[in-house]
Write an enzyme that holds these catalytic residues in place. Structure first.
Site, PDB file in Angstrom:
ATOM      1  CG  HIS A 230      14.638  16.556  23.523  1.00  0.00           C
ATOM      2  ND1 HIS A 230      13.503  16.677  23.146  1.00  0.00           N
ATOM      3  CD2 HIS A 230      15.294  15.685  22.601  1.00  0.00           C
ATOM      4  CE1 HIS A 230      13.291  16.139  22.100  1.00  0.00           C
ATOM      5  NE2 HIS A 230      14.335  15.500  21.861  1.00  0.00           N
TER       6      HIS A 230
ATOM      7  CD  GLU B 143      12.393  10.450  10.052  1.00  0.00           C
ATOM      8  OE1 GLU B 143      12.653  10.403  11.525  1.00  0.00           O
ATOM      9  OE2 GLU B 143      11.637   9.398   9.726  1.00  0.00           O
TER      10      GLU B 143
ATOM     11  CG  ASP C 256      15.342   9.124  19.907  1.00  0.00           C
ATOM     12  OD1 ASP C 256      15.229   8.438  20.465  1.00  0.00           O
ATOM     13  OD2 ASP C 256      15.042  10.354  19.564  1.00  0.00           O
TER      14      ASP C 256
ATOM     15  N   GLY D 159      19.460   5.538   8.913  1.00  0.00           N
ATOM     16  CA  GLY D 159      20.233   5.919   9.642  1.00  0.00           C
ATOM     17  C   GLY D 159      21.231   4.968  10.235  1.00  0.00           C
TER      18      GLY D 159
ATOM     19  CB  SER E  92      17.213  15.405  18.503  1.00  0.00           C
ATOM     20  OG  SER E  92      16.502  14.731  17.443  1.00  0.00           O
TER      21      SER E  92
ATOM     22  CG  HIS F  29      16.766   6.437  14.545  1.00  0.00           C
ATOM     23  ND1 HIS F  29      18.006   6.115  14.361  1.00  0.00           N
ATOM     24  CD2 HIS F  29      16.095   5.335  13.829  1.00  0.00           C
ATOM     25  CE1 HIS F  29      18.315   4.860  13.969  1.00  0.00           C
ATOM     26  NE2 HIS F  29      17.109   4.601  13.914  1.00  0.00           N
TER      27      HIS F  29
HETATM   28  C1  LIG Z   1      11.955   8.691  18.471  1.00  0.00           C
HETATM   29  S1  LIG Z   1      11.896   9.348  16.708  1.00  0.00           S
HETATM   30  C2  LIG Z   1      13.038  10.251  16.752  1.00  0.00           C
HETATM   31  C3  LIG Z   1      12.998  11.670  17.586  1.00  0.00           C
HETATM   32  C4  LIG Z   1      13.981  12.683  17.477  1.00  0.00           C
HETATM   33  N1  LIG Z   1      15.385  11.989  17.630  1.00  0.00           N
HETATM   34  C5  LIG Z   1      13.861  13.690  18.499  1.00  0.00           C
HETATM   35  O1  LIG Z   1      14.475  13.676  19.776  1.00  0.00           O
HETATM   36  O2  LIG Z   1      13.251  14.894  18.351  1.00  0.00           O
HETATM   37  C6  LIG Z   1      12.463   8.122  15.751  1.00  0.00           C
HETATM   38  C7  LIG Z   1      12.367   8.311  14.178  1.00  0.00           C
HETATM   39  O3  LIG Z   1      13.159   7.407  13.562  1.00  0.00           O
HETATM   40  C8  LIG Z   1      12.675   7.253  12.484  1.00  0.00           C
HETATM   41  N2  LIG Z   1      13.208   6.170  11.742  1.00  0.00           N
HETATM   42  C9  LIG Z   1      12.759   4.798  12.030  1.00  0.00           C
HETATM   43  N3  LIG Z   1      13.643   3.985  11.307  1.00  0.00           N
HETATM   44  C10 LIG Z   1      14.508   4.672  10.872  1.00  0.00           C
HETATM   45  C11 LIG Z   1      15.809   4.255  10.326  1.00  0.00           C
HETATM   46  N4  LIG Z   1      16.189   2.884  10.210  1.00  0.00           N
HETATM   47  N5  LIG Z   1      16.845   5.213  10.009  1.00  0.00           N
HETATM   48  C12 LIG Z   1      16.293   6.586  10.123  1.00  0.00           C
HETATM   49  N6  LIG Z   1      15.340   6.921  10.928  1.00  0.00           N
HETATM   50  C13 LIG Z   1      14.253   6.066  11.093  1.00  0.00           C
HETATM   51  C14 LIG Z   1      11.037   7.291  12.595  1.00  0.00           C
HETATM   52  O4  LIG Z   1      10.272   7.522  11.608  1.00  0.00           O
HETATM   53  C15 LIG Z   1      11.029   8.411  13.785  1.00  0.00           C
HETATM   54  O5  LIG Z   1      10.827   9.682  13.119  1.00  0.00           O
END
Ligand SMILES: C[S@@+](CC[C@H](N)C(=O)[O-])C[C@H]1O[C@@H](n2cnc3c(N)ncnc32)[C@H](O)[C@@H]1O
Length: 307
Positions: free
Chosen positions: A18, A122, A184, A164, A104, A41
């Site tokens: 972040h 997401e 991410d 994503g 994020s 993500h």
């Molecule tokens: C590490 S977390 C994201 C944290 C966020 N970027 C933050 O910094 O606050 C990863 C997220 O990606 C989601 N996710 C997993 N596979 C995905 C995909 N193919 N496309 C979009 N989101 C996905 C998960 O459910 C999870 O909420």
């Protein structure tokens, strides 16, 4: 998929990611022209560090809570760390909630200007519903003077419940011809995410060669991570109008490279890094490392290259 980011919110890796994200958003905002933030993500948007999930691993205690408690260096925090801390404290103050932590999306909404836009994707329906709620609440807690710009920032944001990686082509190139793409993934299926990520980088660079791309990755086994980053950067396509594609890696480790704790470090790969980001990173990363790893068990590194 079992991954829930609430278990890890505010840990040292979130802090590293972040601070870097915030620094990139500020760097892109040095030019007046607007840009698109594409967060592939996005997670839940914001987190409650007093929740049972967050409490289970006490991860935030070694991340954001430690950073807040630590005495700043005599010269003060580098601007990138103090900007990030201001964003976290702003959210907490406005909500009267010392356990609130921005993901994020909320960090981005605090940083974006009137000429910028955001897309938050997401894939998990429950997490997406929470994200929708967090973004729609964003203006509600603002002081009266900020309510209108906050509502406008929310209006300029698009939320999608989708894959994503699969949506990148739909959003690039943006009309602004400037973009920051944050990727991410959870790396729950590490091989699957690494493969999807390599394809995603191809798609981003084919559609907008000048895009700034920020990829978060976990460091468990340093040698394996180094080898993967080397393979990933070696295959990057050179942009059509330049000889090379510049990239940089910033890593923060809080455990020794051979430790078996699970997550030894956090890495950010940045393609097309904005002007002076590497130089600035060499200022703020050691300070962040010292704050989060006072015993110096891990380390930090900034490496630059060109493909
Ligand atoms: C590490 S977390 C994201 C944290 C966020 N970027 C933050 O910094 O606050 C990863 C997220 O990606 C989601 N996710 C997993 N596979 C995905 C995909 N193919 N496309 C979009 N989101 C996905 C998960 O459910 C999870 O909420």
């Amino acid at each position: 998929m079992k991954y829930r980011h609430a278990f890890h919110a505010g840990n040292f890796a979130d802090v590293h990611k972040h601070v870097t994200l915030n620094a990139l958003l500020r760097a892109l905002a040095r030019k007046d022209k607007g840009f698109l933030l594409l967060d592939t993500h996005a997670g839940r948007g914001g987190y409650d560090l007093s929740s049972s999930e967050a409490h289970r691993g006490h991860e935030a205690e070694h991340g954001i809570e430690r950073l807040i408690d630590v005495t700043p260096p005599a010269a003060g925090w580098p601007a990138e760390i103090s900007d990030y801390l201001t964003a976290v404290q702003t959210l907490r103050r406005e909500r009267h909630d010392r356990a609130a932590y921005p993901g994020s999306p909320l960090l981005a909404l605090l940083a974006l200007r009137a000429q910028d836009r955001a897309v938050f994707i997401e894939s998990q329906p429950g997490e997406h519903a929470a994200l929708r709620e967090a973004v729609s609440e964003f203006a509600r807690y603002a002081p009266a003077s900020l309510a209108a710009p906050r509502r406008a920032a929310v209006d300029r944001a698009t939320l999608e419940c989708a894959d994503g990686y699969g949506r990148i082509a739909a959003w690039l190139p943006p009309i602004e011809r400037r973009a920051l793409v944050l990727i991410d993934p959870p790396y729950e299926d590490a091989v699957g995410d690494q493969r999807a990520l390599a394809q995603a980088l191809d798609t981003v660079l084919a559609r907008l060669p000048s895009a700034v791309v920020a990829v978060w990755y976990p460091i468990k086994d340093q040698r394996a991570t180094d080898a993967w980053i080397q393979r990933l950067t070696a295959r990057l396509p050179a942009p059509p109008d330049a000889a090379t594609m510049p990239w940089l890696v910033g890593e923060l480790c809080v455990h020794p490279p051979d430790s078996r704790v699970g997550l030894n470090g956090s890495g950010m790969l940045v393609l097309n890094p904005p002007w002076r980001i590497a130089e600035r990173m060499r200022e703020w990363l050691p300070v962040l490392h010292h704050a989060l790893d006072p015993l110096g068990r891990g380390g930090w590194t900034v490496r630059e290259g060109a493909a």
